[in-house]
Scaffold this motif. Structure first.
Motif, PDB file in Angstrom:
ATOM      1  N   ALA A   1       0.837  -1.200   0.000  1.00 28.93           N
ATOM      2  CA  ALA A   1       0.000   0.000   0.000  1.00 28.93           C
ATOM      3  C   ALA A   1       0.877   1.256   0.000  1.00 28.93           C
ATOM      4  O   ALA A   1       0.582   2.236  -0.691  1.00 28.93           O
ATOM      5  CB  ALA A   1      -0.935  -0.004   1.206  1.00 28.93           C
ATOM      6  N   GLU A   2       1.964   1.239   0.771  1.00 29.22           N
ATOM      7  CA  GLU A   2       2.855   2.397   0.804  1.00 29.22           C
ATOM      8  C   GLU A   2       3.596   2.553  -0.520  1.00 29.22           C
ATOM      9  O   GLU A   2       3.875   3.672  -0.946  1.00 29.22           O
ATOM     10  CB  GLU A   2       3.867   2.245   1.942  1.00 29.22           C
ATOM     11  CG  GLU A   2       3.259   2.407   3.324  1.00 29.22           C
ATOM     12  CD  GLU A   2       4.293   2.207   4.405  1.00 29.22           C
ATOM     13  OE1 GLU A   2       5.486   2.057   4.084  1.00 29.22           O
ATOM     14  OE2 GLU A   2       3.908   2.204   5.574  1.00 29.22           O
ATOM     15  N   ALA A   3       3.947   1.460  -1.156  1.00 25.36           N
ATOM     16  CA  ALA A   3       4.670   1.522  -2.416  1.00 25.36           C
ATOM     17  C   ALA A   3       3.822   2.180  -3.494  1.00 25.36           C
ATOM     18  O   ALA A   3       4.345   2.895  -4.347  1.00 25.36           O
ATOM     19  CB  ALA A   3       5.090   0.119  -2.849  1.00 25.36           C
ATOM     20  N   ALA A   4       2.544   1.925  -3.442  1.00 26.18           N
ATOM     21  CA  ALA A   4       1.663   2.556  -4.418  1.00 26.18           C
ATOM     22  C   ALA A   4       1.584   4.054  -4.165  1.00 26.18           C
ATOM     23  O   ALA A   4       1.397   4.839  -5.095  1.00 26.18           O
ATOM     24  CB  ALA A   4       0.275   1.929  -4.358  1.00 26.18           C
ATOM     25  N   GLU A   5       1.748   4.472  -2.917  1.00 25.95           N
ATOM     26  CA  GLU A   5       1.637   5.898  -2.581  1.00 25.95           C
ATOM     27  C   GLU A   5       2.960   6.650  -2.793  1.00 25.95           C
ATOM     28  O   GLU A   5       2.947   7.766  -3.279  1.00 25.95           O
ATOM     29  CB  GLU A   5       1.190   6.051  -1.127  1.00 25.95           C
ATOM     30  CG  GLU A   5      -0.210   5.523  -0.883  1.00 25.95           C
ATOM     31  CD  GLU A   5      -0.576   5.539   0.587  1.00 25.95           C
ATOM     32  OE1 GLU A   5       0.214   6.074   1.380  1.00 25.95           O
ATOM     33  OE2 GLU A   5      -1.639   5.021   0.926  1.00 25.95           O
ATOM     34  N   GLU A   6       4.107   6.017  -2.421  1.00 28.59           N
ATOM     35  CA  GLU A   6       5.385   6.723  -2.489  1.00 28.59           C
ATOM     36  C   GLU A   6       6.398   5.922  -3.309  1.00 28.59           C
ATOM     37  O   GLU A   6       7.143   5.114  -2.777  1.00 28.59           O
ATOM     38  CB  GLU A   6       5.927   6.937  -1.080  1.00 28.59           C
ATOM     39  CG  GLU A   6       5.000   7.759  -0.194  1.00 28.59           C
ATOM     40  CD  GLU A   6       5.586   7.951   1.195  1.00 28.59           C
ATOM     41  OE1 GLU A   6       6.820   7.965   1.310  1.00 28.59           O
ATOM     42  OE2 GLU A   6       4.807   8.079   2.126  1.00 28.59           O
ATOM     43  N   PRO A   7       6.490   6.179  -4.600  1.00 28.09           N
ATOM     44  CA  PRO A   7       7.441   5.423  -5.433  1.00 28.09           C
ATOM     45  C   PRO A   7       8.895   5.824  -5.195  1.00 28.09           C
ATOM     46  O   PRO A   7       9.795   5.020  -5.412  1.00 28.09           O
ATOM     47  CB  PRO A   7       7.001   5.733  -6.851  1.00 28.09           C
ATOM     48  CG  PRO A   7       6.211   6.978  -6.773  1.00 28.09           C
ATOM     49  CD  PRO A   7       5.618   7.018  -5.395  1.00 28.09           C
ATOM     50  N   ASP A   8       9.149   7.043  -4.730  1.00 26.19           N
ATOM     51  CA  ASP A   8      10.535   7.450  -4.505  1.00 26.19           C
ATOM     52  C   ASP A   8      11.163   6.677  -3.347  1.00 26.19           C
ATOM     53  O   ASP A   8      12.369   6.407  -3.350  1.00 26.19           O
ATOM     54  CB  ASP A   8      10.622   8.961  -4.270  1.00 26.19           C
ATOM     55  CG  ASP A   8       9.774   9.403  -3.083  1.00 26.19           C
ATOM     56  OD1 ASP A   8       8.823   8.675  -2.738  1.00 26.19           O
ATOM     57  OD2 ASP A   8      10.067  10.465  -2.500  1.00 26.19           O
ATOM     58  N   VAL A   9      10.353   6.282  -2.359  1.00 26.01           N
ATOM     59  CA  VAL A   9      10.862   5.472  -1.255  1.00 26.01           C
ATOM     60  C   VAL A   9      11.279   4.097  -1.778  1.00 26.01           C
ATOM     61  O   VAL A   9      12.327   3.560  -1.403  1.00 26.01           O
ATOM     62  CB  VAL A   9       9.782   5.344  -0.145  1.00 26.01           C
ATOM     63  CG1 VAL A   9      10.230   4.366   0.931  1.00 26.01           C
ATOM     64  CG2 VAL A   9       9.466   6.694   0.452  1.00 26.01           C
ATOM     65  N   VAL A  10      10.488   3.560  -2.668  1.00 25.45           N
ATOM     66  CA  VAL A  10      10.802   2.252  -3.240  1.00 25.45           C
ATOM     67  C   VAL A  10      12.078   2.329  -4.060  1.00 25.45           C
ATOM     68  O   VAL A  10      12.943   1.447  -3.990  1.00 25.45           O
ATOM     69  CB  VAL A  10       9.619   1.751  -4.098  1.00 25.45           C
ATOM     70  CG1 VAL A  10       9.986   0.481  -4.826  1.00 25.45           C
ATOM     71  CG2 VAL A  10       8.391   1.554  -3.251  1.00 25.45           C
ATOM     72  N   VAL A  11      12.241   3.387  -4.831  1.00 23.94           N
ATOM     73  CA  VAL A  11      13.439   3.547  -5.656  1.00 23.94           C
ATOM     74  C   VAL A  11      14.671   3.657  -4.776  1.00 23.94           C
ATOM     75  O   VAL A  11      15.697   3.011  -5.042  1.00 23.94           O
ATOM     76  CB  VAL A  11      13.291   4.783  -6.575  1.00 23.94           C
ATOM     77  CG1 VAL A  11      14.602   5.109  -7.262  1.00 23.94           C
ATOM     78  CG2 VAL A  11      12.185   4.548  -7.588  1.00 23.94           C
ATOM     79  N   ARG A  12      14.591   4.433  -3.687  1.00 20.25           N
ATOM     80  CA  ARG A  12      15.733   4.567  -2.770  1.00 20.25           C
ATOM     81  C   ARG A  12      16.070   3.229  -2.116  1.00 20.25           C
ATOM     82  O   ARG A  12      17.236   2.870  -1.969  1.00 20.25           O
ATOM     83  CB  ARG A  12      15.442   5.624  -1.696  1.00 20.25           C
ATOM     84  CG  ARG A  12      15.722   7.035  -2.190  1.00 20.25           C
ATOM     85  CD  ARG A  12      15.576   8.020  -1.072  1.00 20.25           C
ATOM     86  NE  ARG A  12      14.168   8.413  -1.040  1.00 20.25           N
ATOM     87  CZ  ARG A  12      13.491   8.748   0.037  1.00 20.25           C
ATOM     88  NH1 ARG A  12      14.064   8.747   1.203  1.00 20.25           N
ATOM     89  NH2 ARG A  12      12.227   9.098  -0.031  1.00 20.25           N
ATOM     90  N   ARG A  13      15.040   2.497  -1.737  1.00 23.78           N
ATOM     91  CA  ARG A  13      15.255   1.200  -1.102  1.00 23.78           C
ATOM     92  C   ARG A  13      15.928   0.227  -2.073  1.00 23.78           C
ATOM     93  O   ARG A  13      16.854  -0.491  -1.703  1.00 23.78           O
ATOM     94  CB  ARG A  13      13.920   0.625  -0.625  1.00 23.78           C
ATOM     95  CG  ARG A  13      14.087  -0.666   0.172  1.00 23.78           C
ATOM     96  CD  ARG A  13      12.765  -1.191   0.661  1.00 23.78           C
ATOM     97  NE  ARG A  13      12.105  -0.234   1.528  1.00 23.78           N
ATOM     98  CZ  ARG A  13      10.791  -0.101   1.633  1.00 23.78           C
ATOM     99  NH1 ARG A  13       9.980  -0.860   0.923  1.00 23.78           N
ATOM    100  NH2 ARG A  13      10.259   0.789   2.452  1.00 23.78           N
TER     101      ARG A  13
END
Length: 161
Positions: A40-52
Protein backbone atom coordinates in the motif's frame (compact mmCIF):
# COMPACT_ATOMS: atom_id res chain seq x y z
CA UNK A 1 -36.02 -24.69 17.73
CA UNK A 2 -36.70 -24.16 21.44
CA UNK A 3 -35.71 -27.70 22.33
CA UNK A 4 -32.55 -27.35 20.25
CA UNK A 5 -31.55 -24.14 22.08
CA UNK A 6 -32.41 -25.63 25.46
CA UNK A 7 -30.28 -28.74 24.91
CA UNK A 8 -27.35 -27.23 22.91
CA UNK A 9 -27.53 -23.53 23.89
CA UNK A 10 -24.25 -23.37 25.80
CA UNK A 11 -22.37 -25.18 23.05
CA UNK A 12 -23.72 -22.80 20.41
CA UNK A 13 -22.78 -19.79 22.57
CA UNK A 14 -19.20 -21.07 23.13
CA UNK A 15 -18.79 -21.83 19.42
CA UNK A 16 -19.98 -18.32 18.49
CA UNK A 17 -17.47 -16.74 20.93
CA UNK A 18 -14.65 -18.91 19.57
CA UNK A 19 -15.47 -17.96 15.97
CA UNK A 20 -15.58 -14.26 16.94
CA UNK A 21 -12.15 -14.44 18.66
CA UNK A 22 -10.68 -16.33 15.71
CA UNK A 23 -11.91 -13.70 13.24
CA UNK A 24 -10.42 -10.92 15.41
CA UNK A 25 -7.04 -12.65 15.59
CA UNK A 26 -6.89 -13.28 11.83
CA UNK A 27 -7.78 -9.68 11.05
CA UNK A 28 -5.03 -8.40 13.41
CA UNK A 29 -2.41 -10.68 11.88
CA UNK A 30 -3.36 -9.58 8.35
CA UNK A 31 -3.15 -5.92 9.35
CA UNK A 32 0.24 -6.42 11.00
CA UNK A 33 1.83 -8.11 7.97
CA UNK A 34 4.59 -5.94 6.49
CA UNK A 35 3.91 -7.14 2.95
CA UNK A 36 0.34 -5.90 2.85
CA UNK A 37 1.17 -2.51 4.34
CA UNK A 38 4.37 -2.21 2.26
CA UNK A 39 2.43 -2.75 -0.96
CA UNK A 40 0.00 0.00 0.00
CA UNK A 41 2.86 2.40 0.80
CA UNK A 42 4.67 1.52 -2.42
CA UNK A 43 1.66 2.56 -4.42
CA UNK A 44 1.64 5.90 -2.58
CA UNK A 45 5.39 6.72 -2.49
CA UNK A 46 7.44 5.42 -5.43
CA UNK A 47 10.53 7.45 -4.50
CA UNK A 48 10.86 5.47 -1.26
CA UNK A 49 10.80 2.25 -3.24
CA UNK A 50 13.44 3.55 -5.66
CA UNK A 51 15.73 4.57 -2.77
CA UNK A 52 15.26 1.20 -1.10
CA UNK A 53 16.09 -0.66 -4.31
CA UNK A 54 19.18 1.49 -4.89
CA UNK A 55 20.38 0.82 -1.33
CA UNK A 56 19.80 -2.88 -1.85
CA UNK A 57 21.75 -2.86 -5.11
CA UNK A 58 24.62 -0.94 -3.47
CA UNK A 59 24.73 -3.44 -0.60
CA UNK A 60 24.79 -6.34 -3.06
CA UNK A 61 27.62 -4.68 -4.98
CA UNK A 62 29.67 -4.20 -1.78
CA UNK A 63 29.12 -7.81 -0.78
CA UNK A 64 30.15 -9.00 -4.26
CA UNK A 65 33.34 -6.92 -4.13
CA UNK A 66 34.22 -8.37 -0.72
CA UNK A 67 33.62 -11.87 -2.05
CA UNK A 68 35.83 -11.20 -5.07
CA UNK A 69 38.61 -9.88 -2.82
CA UNK A 70 38.38 -12.97 -0.63
CA UNK A 71 38.54 -15.19 -3.72
CA UNK A 72 41.67 -13.38 -4.92
CA UNK A 73 43.37 -13.80 -1.54
CA UNK A 74 42.46 -17.49 -1.55
CA UNK A 75 43.87 -17.95 -5.06
CA UNK A 76 47.13 -16.25 -4.05
CA UNK A 77 47.43 -18.47 -0.99
CA UNK A 78 46.79 -21.57 -3.10
CA UNK A 79 49.48 -20.47 -5.57
CA UNK A 80 51.95 -20.00 -2.72
CA UNK A 81 51.15 -23.45 -1.34
CA UNK A 82 51.56 -25.04 -4.76
CA UNK A 83 54.89 -23.24 -5.23
CA UNK A 84 56.08 -24.51 -1.84
CA UNK A 85 55.05 -28.08 -2.71
CA UNK A 86 56.84 -27.79 -6.04
CA UNK A 87 60.02 -26.61 -4.28
CA UNK A 88 59.82 -29.52 -1.85
CA UNK A 89 59.40 -31.99 -4.71
CA UNK A 90 62.39 -30.48 -6.51
CA UNK A 91 64.49 -30.70 -3.34
CA UNK A 92 63.40 -34.31 -2.83
CA UNK A 93 64.24 -35.18 -6.43
CA UNK A 94 67.68 -33.56 -6.17
CA UNK A 95 68.45 -35.35 -2.92
CA UNK A 96 67.35 -38.66 -4.45
CA UNK A 97 69.63 -38.00 -7.45
CA UNK A 98 72.54 -37.46 -5.07
CA UNK A 99 71.72 -40.73 -3.32
CA UNK A 100 70.50 -39.17 -0.10
CA UNK A 101 67.22 -39.81 1.64
CA UNK A 102 64.97 -36.78 1.50
CA UNK A 103 63.44 -37.46 4.90
CA UNK A 104 66.84 -38.01 6.39
CA UNK A 105 67.98 -34.73 4.86
CA UNK A 106 64.95 -33.03 6.34
CA UNK A 107 65.74 -34.44 9.78
CA UNK A 108 69.33 -33.26 9.51
CA UNK A 109 68.17 -29.76 8.60
CA UNK A 110 65.85 -29.68 11.59
CA UNK A 111 68.61 -30.90 13.92
CA UNK A 112 70.99 -28.25 12.60
CA UNK A 113 68.38 -25.57 13.23
CA UNK A 114 67.80 -26.84 16.76
CA UNK A 115 71.52 -27.12 17.54
CA UNK A 116 72.05 -23.60 16.23
CA UNK A 117 69.33 -22.33 18.54
CA UNK A 118 70.67 -24.10 21.66
CA UNK A 119 74.31 -25.18 21.70
CA UNK A 120 74.09 -26.98 25.05
CA UNK A 121 71.68 -29.69 23.89
CA UNK A 122 72.96 -32.76 25.76
CA UNK A 123 70.69 -35.80 25.89
CA UNK A 124 69.92 -36.83 29.46
CA UNK A 125 70.43 -40.45 30.42
CA UNK A 126 67.67 -42.15 32.36
CA UNK A 127 68.62 -43.39 35.84
CA UNK A 128 68.29 -47.10 36.56
CA UNK A 129 64.81 -47.73 37.89
CA UNK A 130 64.16 -50.36 40.52
CA UNK A 131 61.07 -52.54 40.09
CA UNK A 132 57.89 -51.59 41.88
CA UNK A 133 57.34 -55.07 43.36
CA UNK A 134 59.65 -57.82 44.42
CA UNK A 135 60.41 -60.75 42.16
CA UNK A 136 58.34 -63.18 44.24
CA UNK A 137 55.07 -61.29 43.91
CA UNK A 138 52.08 -63.41 42.95
CA UNK A 139 48.66 -61.73 43.03
CA UNK A 140 46.84 -65.06 43.36
CA UNK A 141 48.66 -66.22 46.46
CA UNK A 142 47.43 -63.40 48.70
CA UNK A 143 50.88 -62.80 50.09
CA UNK A 144 52.67 -59.51 49.85
CA UNK A 145 49.56 -57.63 48.90
CA UNK A 146 49.38 -55.65 52.11
CA UNK A 147 45.95 -54.30 52.98
CA UNK A 148 44.44 -54.55 49.53
CA UNK A 149 43.23 -58.13 49.47
CA UNK A 150 39.97 -59.20 47.87
CA UNK A 151 37.45 -61.34 49.71
CA UNK A 152 34.19 -62.60 48.28
CA UNK A 153 30.94 -61.28 49.72
CA UNK A 154 28.58 -63.17 52.00
CA UNK A 155 26.17 -65.66 50.55
CA UNK A 156 22.45 -65.42 51.04
CA UNK A 157 19.91 -62.67 50.75
CA UNK A 158 20.95 -59.11 51.33
CA UNK A 159 20.30 -57.69 54.78
CA UNK A 160 19.16 -54.29 53.57
CA UNK A 161 15.67 -53.07 53.69
Amino acid sequence: VGSLLSSYGWYILLAAVAVYLLVQKVSRSLAARPGARGAAEAAEEPDVVVRRQEALAAARLRMQEELNAQAERYKEKQKQLEEEKRRQKIAMWESMQEGKSYKGNLKLNQQEAESGASTSAVPKSKPNKKPLRGGGYNPLSGEGGGTCSWRPGRRGPSAGG
